[in-house]
Write a protein that holds these residues in place. Structure first.
Motif, PDB file in Angstrom:
ATOM      1  N   THR A   1       5.500   8.020  -4.703  1.00  0.00           N
ATOM      2  CA  THR A   1       5.119   6.939  -3.789  1.00  0.00           C
ATOM      3  C   THR A   1       6.169   6.857  -2.692  1.00  0.00           C
ATOM      4  OG1 THR A   1       6.362   5.264  -5.034  1.00  0.00           O
ATOM      5  CG2 THR A   1       4.082   5.657  -5.693  1.00  0.00           C
TER       6      THR A   1
ATOM      7  N   VAL B   1      -0.247   9.580   4.231  1.00  0.00           N
ATOM      8  CA  VAL B   1      -0.490  10.174   2.909  1.00  0.00           C
ATOM      9  C   VAL B   1      -0.214  11.665   2.974  1.00  0.00           C
ATOM     10  CG1 VAL B   1      -2.287  10.727   1.218  1.00  0.00           C
ATOM     11  CG2 VAL B   1      -2.164   8.433   2.194  1.00  0.00           C
TER      12      VAL B   1
ATOM     13  N   ARG C   1      -7.308   7.461   1.584  1.00  0.00           N
ATOM     14  CA  ARG C   1      -7.009   6.225   2.314  1.00  0.00           C
ATOM     15  C   ARG C   1      -8.150   5.210   2.190  1.00  0.00           C
ATOM     16  NH1 ARG C   1      -5.233   9.050   6.798  1.00  0.00           N
ATOM     17  NH2 ARG C   1      -2.992   9.292   6.726  1.00  0.00           N
TER      18      ARG C   1
ATOM     19  N   VAL D   1      -1.641   3.989   5.746  1.00  0.00           N
ATOM     20  CA  VAL D   1      -0.374   4.541   5.256  1.00  0.00           C
ATOM     21  C   VAL D   1      -0.385   6.063   5.413  1.00  0.00           C
ATOM     22  CG1 VAL D   1       0.993   4.910   3.159  1.00  0.00           C
ATOM     23  CG2 VAL D   1       0.018   2.671   3.641  1.00  0.00           C
TER      24      VAL D   1
ATOM     25  N   ALA E   1       0.836  -1.206   0.000  1.00  0.00           N
ATOM     26  CA  ALA E   1       0.000   0.000   0.000  1.00  0.00           C
ATOM     27  C   ALA E   1       0.868   1.253   0.000  1.00  0.00           C
ATOM     28  CB  ALA E   1      -0.930  -0.013   1.209  1.00  0.00           C
ATOM     29  N   TRP E   2       1.960   1.224   0.743  1.00  0.00           N
ATOM     30  CA  TRP E   2       2.882   2.364   0.842  1.00  0.00           C
ATOM     31  C   TRP E   2       3.520   2.666  -0.515  1.00  0.00           C
ATOM     32  CZ3 TRP E   2       8.532   2.562   1.557  1.00  0.00           C
ATOM     33  CH2 TRP E   2       8.988   3.761   2.134  1.00  0.00           C
TER      34      TRP E   2
ATOM     35  N   PHE F   1      -5.191   2.887   0.474  1.00  0.00           N
ATOM     36  CA  PHE F   1      -3.961   3.241   1.181  1.00  0.00           C
ATOM     37  C   PHE F   1      -4.046   2.968   2.682  1.00  0.00           C
ATOM     38  CE2 PHE F   1      -3.533   5.552  -2.772  1.00  0.00           C
ATOM     39  CZ  PHE F   1      -2.202   5.328  -3.086  1.00  0.00           C
ATOM     40  N   ASP F   2      -5.216   2.543   3.145  1.00  0.00           N
ATOM     41  CA  ASP F   2      -5.387   2.065   4.518  1.00  0.00           C
ATOM     42  C   ASP F   2      -4.740   3.006   5.536  1.00  0.00           C
ATOM     43  OD1 ASP F   2      -6.753  -0.159   3.527  1.00  0.00           O
ATOM     44  OD2 ASP F   2      -4.871  -1.170   3.106  1.00  0.00           O
TER      45      ASP F   2
ATOM     46  N   LYS G   1       2.061   1.953  -3.519  1.00  0.00           N
ATOM     47  CA  LYS G   1       1.027   1.925  -4.556  1.00  0.00           C
ATOM     48  C   LYS G   1       0.951   3.239  -5.332  1.00  0.00           C
ATOM     49  CE  LYS G   1      -3.945   1.070  -5.038  1.00  0.00           C
ATOM     50  NZ  LYS G   1      -5.173   0.710  -4.307  1.00  0.00           N
ATOM     51  N   ARG G   2       0.681   3.117  -6.644  1.00  0.00           N
ATOM     52  CA  ARG G   2       0.450   4.289  -7.481  1.00  0.00           C
ATOM     53  C   ARG G   2      -0.909   4.147  -8.157  1.00  0.00           C
ATOM     54  NH1 ARG G   2       3.227   8.476  -9.574  1.00  0.00           N
ATOM     55  NH2 ARG G   2       5.224   7.721  -8.788  1.00  0.00           N
TER      56      ARG G   2
ATOM     57  N   PRO H   1       3.120   7.792  -0.341  1.00  0.00           N
ATOM     58  CA  PRO H   1       2.315   8.384  -1.415  1.00  0.00           C
ATOM     59  C   PRO H   1       2.086   9.878  -1.194  1.00  0.00           C
ATOM     60  CG  PRO H   1       0.991   6.967   0.015  1.00  0.00           C
ATOM     61  CD  PRO H   1       2.405   6.758   0.412  1.00  0.00           C
TER      62      PRO H   1
ATOM     63  N   GLN I   1      -0.977  12.085  -8.542  1.00  0.00           N
ATOM     64  CA  GLN I   1      -0.045  11.483  -7.581  1.00  0.00           C
ATOM     65  C   GLN I   1       1.370  11.803  -8.012  1.00  0.00           C
ATOM     66  OE1 GLN I   1      -0.568   7.312  -6.748  1.00  0.00           O
ATOM     67  NE2 GLN I   1       1.054   7.284  -5.199  1.00  0.00           N
TER      68      GLN I   1
END
Length: 469
Positions: free
Chosen positions: A417, A455, A445, A453, A376-377, A450-451, A379-380, A420, A414
Motif C-alpha cells: 500500500t 495504482v 480504481r 489514487v 484510499a491510498w 481507489f478512486d 487501503k488493502r 497501492p 496486492q
C-alpha cells in the motif's frame, strides 16, 4: 476506544543570529540530517524550520530562523526579522550564534540587547571555533552579557558535548519528564497515537502556498509577500484541524515548498537546491495539493508538477487559489477539469477544489477530502475479494491473443500500500498490450475504491526452468 493521551511536549530551543554565522549548519548538525538549505551567501533561510534534535539522550525541538537584519519592517529582510521575533514565543531557550572568526559585530550587540529584554534563557554559541582562529572573538564575546560562550564548529561537529552541558540545566528536567511519561504509557500498553496526515502544498512561484497555510493556521506563521520565490526551504508545520462535519480534531503536518518553475528557468544554484528540496518534500508527503493561481489558470508547468507527484506515487489533489478574484469562475473551473482529464492520462478524476487563501473558501472541504484520499491510498483489499473482481474483469473483457497465442492471466495479489501496488501472475505477459494494463488499472480504481489514487500493476510470469541462465 478512547483516544490515546498526548505526551508532554518536548522543550523548544531557538537558534538566533545575524546572517551567515552558521545557524542552519548548526541546525542540521543537531537534527542529524541535512534538512535546512546551506550556502555561502547570506539570507538562505527565510522561514522558521522545526526539527527533532538529540544530544546525549536529551531530546528537544530545535528551531532554525532567518538571519537577523536591521532593515525596514516592510522589506523582505525586515519581515524575515519579524518572523524571528515571533518565533521566540513559547521557546524554552535560545542559542545566540555568532561567528567567532569575525568577532562581535554591532548587529550581534543589537541582537543581544533585544534578547536581554526577553524572558528567555540564552546560551551564547561561538561558531567556526575550530583551531585557534576564533579565540579573539570568543574573549570579545563576554561583553555581550551572557557569560562564557560555547566554542564549537557546527560544520565539523566539535563542541556539541559542551553545548549539552550548557543546555541541560535549562531544559533537562522538561526533557526527562517527557521521557518518563512515554515509558509509563508504553508499560501500560497504551495504543500509539496515529501519525498526522502529511500534506504538502506545491506549485509554481507566487501561487499563494505560504499564504494558504497561514490562513489554515490562523496566524502569519510563514513568510509571505508580493515577491515570487520567498520560500526556499520546505517548511513543515504541525497543526490540529477541527473537522466541521464531525467536530473531531485531526492532526496534520503541513509542508510548504519552494515554487517550481520550468527547469530551463532555474539557473541559480540556490534555486536548484530549493526545487530539489521541494521534490524531497513530495516524497515525504502522503497527499500533495497542487496549488494553481486562478488569475493564470492551468499551465504546462502545472501538468509537469502533477505528473511528477503521481510518478512518486503520492495521492494528488488540485486546488485553484485566489478564487475570490477569479474571472468567469465557472468556465475556469470546467476548463481546468477538462485539461486535467486530457493532460493526466495516468489518473482520471483527480479531486479539484476552488479555494481562497484570503477568505478561507473551500479549505475545510479540501482538507476533509485529503483525509479520504489518504484512506484510499492506504487501503488493502483481501486476496479473495481482489480475485473475484479479477475473474469478473477477465470475463467481461478477455485478454487478446496476438498472432493466435493465448495470454493467460491466472491471479492477482496486492503486494503493498501507500501507494497501492498489485502483482498479476500469468504466462506470456510480455505480449500483453499496454491498453489492457490500463484496463486493469482503471478497473481496480473504479471497482475497488481507489478512486484517483496512483495504482501500480506489475506483471509477473513464472520462470522457465529450461531457459538458459
Amino acid at each position: 476506544m478512547s483516544a490515546p493521551e498526548k505526551h508532554p511536549e518536548k522543550p523548544t530551543v531557538i537558534i538566533i543570529g545575524r546572517p551567515n554565522v552558521g545557524k542552519s549548519t548548526l541546525f542540521n548538525r543537531l537534527v542529524g540530517k541535512r534538512l535546512a538549505l546551506v550556502d555561502d551567501q547570506p539570507g538562505v533561510t527565510r522561514d522558521r524550520r522545526f526539527g527533532e534534535a538529540e544530544i546525549a539522550g536529551m531530546e528537544f525541538t530545535i528551531v532554525d530562523t532567518a538571519g537577523w537584519e536591521d532593515d525596514d519592517p516592510e522589506s523582505l529582510p525586515g519581515r524575515m526579522r519579524q518572523q524571528t521575533e515571533v518565533s521566540i514565543e513559547g521557546a524554552d531557550a535560545a542559542l545566540l550564534v555568532f561567528d567567532s572568526r569575525a568577532g562581535v559585530t554591532p548587529l550581534d550587540e543589537e541582537i543581544s540587547r533585544w534578547l536581554r529584554a526577553q524572558d528567555i534563557p540564552v546560551v551564547l554559541v561561538a561558531n567556526k571555533a575550530e583551531g585557534k582562529f576564533g579565540d579573539p572573538g570568543i574573549f570579545e564575546s563576554f561583553k555581550l552579557g551572557f557569560g562564557e560562550p560555547v566554542a564549537l564548529s557546527a560544520e565539523h561537529g566539535e563542541g556539541v558535548a559542551d553545548l549539552f552541558e550548557h543546555l541541560w540545566p535549562i531544559i533537562g528536567a522538561k526533557s526527562e519528564a517527557r521521557d518518563e511519561a512515554i515509558e509509563l504509557a508504553e508499560e501500560a500498553g497504551e495504543d500509539a497515537p496515529l501519525g498526522p496526515l502529511k500534506l504538502a502544498i506545491v506549485g509554481r512561484p507566487n501561487a499563494g502556498k505560504s499564504t494558504l497555510i497561514n490562513r489554515m493556521l490562523g496566524e502569519d506563521r510563514l513568510l509571505t509577500g508580493p515577491e515570487a520565490g520567498i520560500t526556499r526551504d520546505s517548511i513543515a508545520v504541525d497543526w490540529e484541524w477541527t473537522d466541521p462535519s464531525s467536530g473531531e480534531a485531526r492532526e496534520i503536518r503541513l509542508i510548504d515548498t519552494a515554487g517550481m518553475r520550468k527547469r530551463a528557468n532555474v539557473v541559480e544554484k540556490l534555486e536548484i537546491m530549493s526545487v530539489q528540496d521541494a521534490r524531497r518534500a513530495v516524497d515525504f508527503a502522503e497527499v500533495v495539493v497542487l496549488l494553481l493561481d486562478a488569475t493564470r489558470g492551468l499551465e504546462h508547468q502545472d501538468l509537469k508538477i502533477a505528473s511528477m507527484v503521481l510518478e512518486e506515487g503520492r495521492a494528488l489533489m488540485i486546488a485553484i487559489n485566489k478564487w475570490d478574484i477569479a474571472q468567469e469562475a465557472s468556465s475556469l473551473f470546467n476548463g481546468v477539469r477538462a485539461a486535467l482529464e486530457d493532460g493526466l492520462a495516468q489518473v482520471r478524476g483527480v479531486p479539484l477544489f476552488a479555494v481562497s487563501a484570503k477568505t478561507g473558501k473551500g479549505l475545510d472541504q479540501m482538507l476533509g477530502a485529503a483525509f479520504e484520499l489518504r484512506e484510499a491510498w492506504s487501503k488493502r483489499v483481501s486476496t479473495a475479494a481482489l480475485n473475484r473482481w479479477f475473474d469478473d474483469a477477465l470475463e467481461a473483457n478477455p485478454p487478446p491473443a496476438p498472432k493466435g497465442r493465448r495470454i493467460k492471466l491466472r491471479y492477482i495479489t496486492q503486494a503493498s500500500t501507500r501507494p497501492p501496488r498489485f502483482v498479476v501472475f500469468g504466462t506470456r505477459l510480455e505480449l500483453l498490450p499496454t491498453s489492457y494494463e490500463r484496463y486493469l488499472v482503471n478497473g481496480i480504481r473504479a471497482k475497488l475504491g481507489f478512486d484517483a489514487v496512483p495504482v501500480r500493476v506489475v506483471l509477473k510470469s513464472p520462470k522457465n526452468p529450461y531457459s538458459k541462465k
